[in-house]
Design an enzyme around this catalytic site. Structure first.
Site, mmCIF file in Angstrom:
data_model
loop_
_atom_site.group_PDB
_atom_site.id
_atom_site.type_symbol
_atom_site.label_atom_id
_atom_site.label_comp_id
_atom_site.label_asym_id
_atom_site.label_seq_id
_atom_site.Cartn_x
_atom_site.Cartn_y
_atom_site.Cartn_z
ATOM 1 N N GLY A 56 -8.603 -6.494 9.252
ATOM 2 C CA GLY A 56 -9.529 -6.534 10.385
ATOM 3 C C GLY A 56 -10.860 -5.841 10.157
ATOM 4 N N MET A 95 0.856 -1.205 0.000
ATOM 5 C CA MET A 95 0.000 0.000 0.000
ATOM 6 C C MET A 95 0.881 1.240 0.000
ATOM 7 S SD MET A 95 -2.818 -1.017 2.863
ATOM 8 C CE MET A 95 -3.483 -2.681 2.992
ATOM 9 N N GLY A 126 -11.971 -9.645 5.468
ATOM 10 C CA GLY A 126 -12.961 -10.146 6.425
ATOM 11 C C GLY A 126 -13.228 -11.637 6.307
ATOM 12 N N MET A 156 -12.519 -8.147 -3.893
ATOM 13 C CA MET A 156 -12.361 -7.588 -2.548
ATOM 14 C C MET A 156 -13.700 -7.613 -1.810
ATOM 15 S SD MET A 156 -9.174 -6.726 -2.153
ATOM 16 C CE MET A 156 -9.397 -5.968 -0.540
ATOM 17 N N PHE A 159 -7.057 -1.705 4.835
ATOM 18 C CA PHE A 159 -6.823 -2.093 6.228
ATOM 19 C C PHE A 159 -7.244 -3.540 6.471
ATOM 20 C CE2 PHE A 159 -7.523 2.422 5.995
ATOM 21 C CZ PHE A 159 -6.425 2.923 6.703
HETATM 22 O O1 LIG Z 1 -5.908 -6.362 1.038
HETATM 23 C C1 LIG Z 1 -6.288 -6.368 2.189
HETATM 24 C C2 LIG Z 1 -6.818 -5.135 2.840
HETATM 25 O O2 LIG Z 1 -6.810 -4.107 1.934
HETATM 26 C C3 LIG Z 1 -6.282 -7.662 2.893
HETATM 27 O O3 LIG Z 1 -5.374 -8.576 2.356
HETATM 28 C C4 LIG Z 1 -6.294 -7.678 4.379
HETATM 29 O O4 LIG Z 1 -5.031 -7.769 4.920
HETATM 30 C C5 LIG Z 1 -7.071 -8.863 4.849
HETATM 31 O O5 LIG Z 1 -7.138 -8.803 6.230
HETATM 32 P P1 LIG Z 1 -8.393 -9.376 7.010
HETATM 33 O O6 LIG Z 1 -9.592 -8.618 6.527
HETATM 34 O O7 LIG Z 1 -8.465 -10.829 6.656
HETATM 35 O O8 LIG Z 1 -8.053 -9.128 8.427
#
Ligand SMILES: O=C(CO)[C@@H](O)[C@H](O)COP(=O)(O)O
Ligand SMILES: [Fe+2]
Length: 224
Positions: free
Chosen positions: A144, A36, A176, A136, A142
């Site tokens: 979590g 990022m 998630g 996505m 982020f």
């Molecule tokens: O690309 C992303 C976030 O932008 C993901 O790869 C997150 O890192 C997944 O994290 P969790 O939602 O599984 O905690």
């Protein structure tokens, strides 16, 4: 295609990345690295030098998810560094076909990621250019965050388009993904599951990977 689990190091301890990678080695299929740049998303993580170092310390194939403003400039470098899979965002790429071809030419699998509000139908023509589509299930930026179940119908439409196309395109889901949500993702047609918090937030990340895999396998519908 067998279920594949890709733990995201975004939820790991960045000061101990080699150790954190070792905690899932031989259990996870991939190590998911979220790049990022404070521009495409409002967060900053790591870049090419850290990925190069990580590649020296782990035998697990590295799955780079580039959430950066200029993937056309940088994506081929990640492939040349040795990442086994490099995914660019449809919303960021200005020369997606050229960039996807450059990723493949450098020996990596080429992935195309779609934000929650990006329609999959606009990208059907790119299926021959990709090895994986990433849907996505949170807004990128982020770890979590709460799983966006409104994306599930799009995930199912992506599966239908991929099956119609007939190629070997994997369908990854990211955001998630947990023991509560992974079965719905598998039912909708995902076969590669990224999980950050659900793996690195667990006391035993390797066991968390095994539990997620078992849930996804049980929920995967027969396709042939
Ligand atoms: O690309 C992303 C976030 O932008 C993901 O790869 C997150 O890192 C997944 O994290 P969790 O939602 O599984 O905690
Ligand atoms: Fe990611």
């Amino acid at each position: 295609m067998a279920v594949q689990i890709s733990p995201s190091i975004l939820s790991a301890d960045f000061a101990r990345l080699a150790d954190e990678a070792a905690r899932v080695e031989n259990v996870a299929d991939w190590l998911h690295v979220d790049v990022m740049d404070y521009h495409f998303v409002p967060n900053l993580t790591l870049g090419l030098p850290v990925v190069e170092s990580l590649l020296k310390t782990t035998a697990t194939p590295v799955d780079c998810h580039l959430m950066i403003h200029d993937p056309d400039r940088w994506a081929p470098d990640y492939a040349e560094a040795g990442a086994a899979s490099v995914t660019i965002h449809a919303e960021a790429a200005k020369a997606a076909v050229r960039t996807l071809r450059a990723i493949r030419a450098a020996g990596a699998r080429a992935g195309l990621a779609l934000n929650p509000a990006t329609a999959v139908e606009g990208y059907e023509d790119l299926l021959p250019e990709i090895d994986m589509m990433l849907v996505m299930t949170v807004e990128p930026g982020f770890g979590g965050q709460r799983f966006l179940d409104i994306v599930l119908p799009k995930l199912a439409r992506a599966r239908a388009l991929i099956d119609k196309h007939g190629g070997e395109v994997w369908l990854q889901v990211d955001g998630g993904v947990s023991a509560e949500t992974i079965e719905r993702c598998a039912e909708a047609g995902a076969d590669v599951f990224v999980a950050g918090n659900a793996v690195y937030g667990a006391d035993d990340p390797a066991r968390a990977v095994q539990e997620l895999r078992a849930l996804a396998e049980r929920a995967t519908p027969p396709r042939w």
